[in-house]
Design an enzyme around this catalytic site. Structure first.
Site, PDB file in Angstrom:
ATOM      1  N   THR A 188       0.813  -1.208   0.000  1.00  0.00           N
ATOM      2  CA  THR A 188       0.000   0.000   0.000  1.00  0.00           C
ATOM      3  C   THR A 188       0.853   1.267   0.000  1.00  0.00           C
ATOM      4  O   THR A 188       1.873   1.325   0.664  1.00  0.00           O
ATOM      5  CB  THR A 188      -0.866  -0.020   1.266  1.00  0.00           C
ATOM      6  OG1 THR A 188      -1.647  -1.210   1.269  1.00  0.00           O
ATOM      7  CG2 THR A 188      -1.761   1.192   1.342  1.00  0.00           C
TER       8      THR A 188
ATOM      9  N   ARG B 255     -12.385  -9.249  -2.129  1.00  0.00           N
ATOM     10  CA  ARG B 255     -11.844  -8.899  -0.807  1.00  0.00           C
ATOM     11  C   ARG B 255     -11.622  -7.396  -0.688  1.00  0.00           C
ATOM     12  O   ARG B 255     -11.016  -6.764  -1.529  1.00  0.00           O
ATOM     13  CB  ARG B 255     -10.530  -9.637  -0.586  1.00  0.00           C
ATOM     14  CG  ARG B 255      -9.846  -9.354   0.752  1.00  0.00           C
ATOM     15  CD  ARG B 255      -8.707  -8.351   0.602  1.00  0.00           C
ATOM     16  NE  ARG B 255      -7.901  -8.247   1.827  1.00  0.00           N
ATOM     17  CZ  ARG B 255      -6.898  -7.388   1.985  1.00  0.00           C
ATOM     18  NH1 ARG B 255      -6.557  -6.574   1.005  1.00  0.00           N
ATOM     19  NH2 ARG B 255      -6.224  -7.346   3.117  1.00  0.00           N
TER      20      ARG B 255
ATOM     21  N   GLY C  14      -9.814  -4.684   1.767  1.00  0.00           N
ATOM     22  CA  GLY C  14      -8.832  -4.619   2.833  1.00  0.00           C
ATOM     23  C   GLY C  14      -9.058  -3.441   3.757  1.00  0.00           C
ATOM     24  O   GLY C  14     -10.130  -2.840   3.807  1.00  0.00           O
ATOM     25  N   ASP C  15      -8.010  -3.092   4.466  1.00  0.00           N
ATOM     26  CA  ASP C  15      -8.089  -1.993   5.423  1.00  0.00           C
ATOM     27  C   ASP C  15      -8.097  -0.620   4.777  1.00  0.00           C
ATOM     28  O   ASP C  15      -8.665   0.333   5.304  1.00  0.00           O
ATOM     29  CB  ASP C  15      -6.891  -2.061   6.379  1.00  0.00           C
ATOM     30  CG  ASP C  15      -5.575  -1.878   5.633  1.00  0.00           C
ATOM     31  OD1 ASP C  15      -4.902  -0.838   5.828  1.00  0.00           O
ATOM     32  OD2 ASP C  15      -5.200  -2.763   4.857  1.00  0.00           O
TER      33      ASP C  15
ATOM     34  N   THR D 182      -0.128   0.875   6.355  1.00  0.00           N
ATOM     35  CA  THR D 182       0.258  -0.130   5.371  1.00  0.00           C
ATOM     36  C   THR D 182       0.609  -1.412   6.096  1.00  0.00           C
ATOM     37  O   THR D 182       1.037  -1.379   7.252  1.00  0.00           O
ATOM     38  CB  THR D 182       1.465   0.351   4.543  1.00  0.00           C
ATOM     39  OG1 THR D 182       1.955  -0.732   3.736  1.00  0.00           O
ATOM     40  CG2 THR D 182       2.613   0.820   5.420  1.00  0.00           C
ATOM     41  N   GLY D 183       0.431  -2.551   5.424  1.00  0.00           N
ATOM     42  CA  GLY D 183       0.802  -3.805   6.043  1.00  0.00           C
ATOM     43  C   GLY D 183      -0.284  -4.852   5.940  1.00  0.00           C
ATOM     44  O   GLY D 183      -1.076  -4.860   4.992  1.00  0.00           O
ATOM     45  N   HIS D 184      -0.344  -5.743   6.919  1.00  0.00           N
ATOM     46  CA  HIS D 184      -1.314  -6.830   6.899  1.00  0.00           C
ATOM     47  C   HIS D 184      -2.707  -6.267   7.175  1.00  0.00           C
ATOM     48  O   HIS D 184      -3.041  -5.877   8.295  1.00  0.00           O
ATOM     49  CB  HIS D 184      -0.948  -7.878   7.952  1.00  0.00           C
ATOM     50  CG  HIS D 184      -1.802  -9.099   7.889  1.00  0.00           C
ATOM     51  ND1 HIS D 184      -2.868  -9.304   8.745  1.00  0.00           N
ATOM     52  CD2 HIS D 184      -1.764 -10.172   7.064  1.00  0.00           C
ATOM     53  CE1 HIS D 184      -3.452 -10.449   8.456  1.00  0.00           C
ATOM     54  NE2 HIS D 184      -2.800 -11.000   7.444  1.00  0.00           N
ATOM     55  N   GLY D 185      -3.513  -6.229   6.118  1.00  0.00           N
ATOM     56  CA  GLY D 185      -4.768  -5.487   6.164  1.00  0.00           C
ATOM     57  C   GLY D 185      -5.743  -5.960   7.208  1.00  0.00           C
ATOM     58  O   GLY D 185      -6.371  -5.147   7.905  1.00  0.00           O
TER      59      GLY D 185
END
Length: 318
Positions: free
Chosen positions: A174, A202, A204-205, A225-228
């Protein structure tokens, strides 16, 4: 020569990230070059007296056009080999926000998100309907497949071979930007292709207010940013804002919220933060996160933990 905005003494800052994740060594130079170009592009808008939101969107444009990043052109692919993108903008003065989710085939999903904020009675539109809404109002469409890159195709093959669709990075994740303008207003803009091999549909965040980003002139502004899924569960962007409201600095609030995410969920993420005084926070608990900010005549940037480089920017005379 200083612009009128700088001469007013406002703390102009444009801060960007190019994604938290396991960036390979060979990808580092392009990442650092890309985030510096994005920070410079957004800062030029601020120097000209432009609004924080205009500056943040301009910075994200640069990264959406650069296939070193996972946003716009270069977005990762879902399990069917398609690009489905998410984006969010938020205006700290009004708390207005706009977002798109799983939007296909537009050059700049961040522009589609902004149109939702400015032209729709809703905050979030998704899928083909979001594309129709945006293209009808001037967002540039992309032909089917035009946003797909060989790198994204290779990442999808690797995900299928591993049987692991949890990886959120293919050399870039992201992208996002936060800004404070000459009037003291704040803004956040975040854009992503999501996770490689994700399920079709899907979300995401990134397009969720308080998860992928947040902006409030009374406190600060954040892009994550990262694991949503972990960012969603911890409401990461707003968690940082809450900690700042309790008195923590931008840096300390960002680090504490990320540490809590890592402790509770054992996943990785990163975030960039600006306070309403122009103080900067940059933190990540992943292997790497590319970031850069322009403040005054200094360009700050890094990608590795504890890396903080500074360059003096020599402005061209008119």
């Amino acid at each position: 020569m200083a612009s009128a905005a700088e001469g007013a003494g406002a703390p102009l800052v444009l801060l960007v990230h190019g994604g938290a994740g396991d960036v390979a060594d060979e990808g580092v130079p392009r990442k650092l070059e890309g985030v510096r170009r994005a920070a410079q592009a957004g800062y030029e808008v601020l120097r000209g007296g432009g609004a924080a939101l205009d500056a943040a969107v301009a910075a994200v444009h640069v990264m959406e056009d650069d296939d070193a990043f996972n946003a716009g052109y270069g977005s990762v692919l879902n399990v069917d080999g398609e690009v489905e993108m998410d984006a969010l903008v938020m205006d700290g003065k009004t708390l207005n926000a706009g977002a798109v989710g799983v939007i296909p085939d537009v050059r700049h999903p961040i522009d589609a998100a902004r149109l939702v904020m400015e032209c729709a009675p809703h905050v979030l539109l998704v899928g083909e309907a979001a594309k129709r809404f945006a293209v009808a109002r001037g967002v540039e469409a992309a032909p089917p497949g035009a946003l797909v890159t060989p790198r994204a195709q290779a990442a999808l093959r690797q995900a299928v071979e591993r049987g692991d669709y949890t990886m959120h990075d293919t050399g870039g994740s992201t992208v996002g930007a936060v800004a404070i303008d000459s009037r003291g207003h704040l803004a956040s803009a975040t854009s992503t292709g999501g996770t490689s091999g994700k399920m079709v549909g899907r979300v995401g965040d990134t397009p969720l207010v308080g998860c992928g980003g947040y902006a409030d002139d009374t406190v600060g502004t954040v892009s994550t940013t990262g694991h949503g899924e972990s960012i969603i569960k911890t409401n990461l962007a707003h968690s940082i804002i809450v900690l700042m409201r309790q008195g923590l600095s931008a840096q300390d609030a960002t680090q504490r919220a990320l540490d809590e995410l890592g402790r509770r969920l054992n996943n990785t993420a990163g975030a960039i933060t600006l306070s309403n005084k122009g103080d900067v926070g940059v933190a990540f608990i992943s292997k790497r996160m590319s970031w850069a900010y322009r403040k005054g005549n200094e360009m700050h940037y890094g990608i590795d933990p504890d890396q903080h480089c500074v360059e003096i920017v020599q402005e061209k005379e008119n």
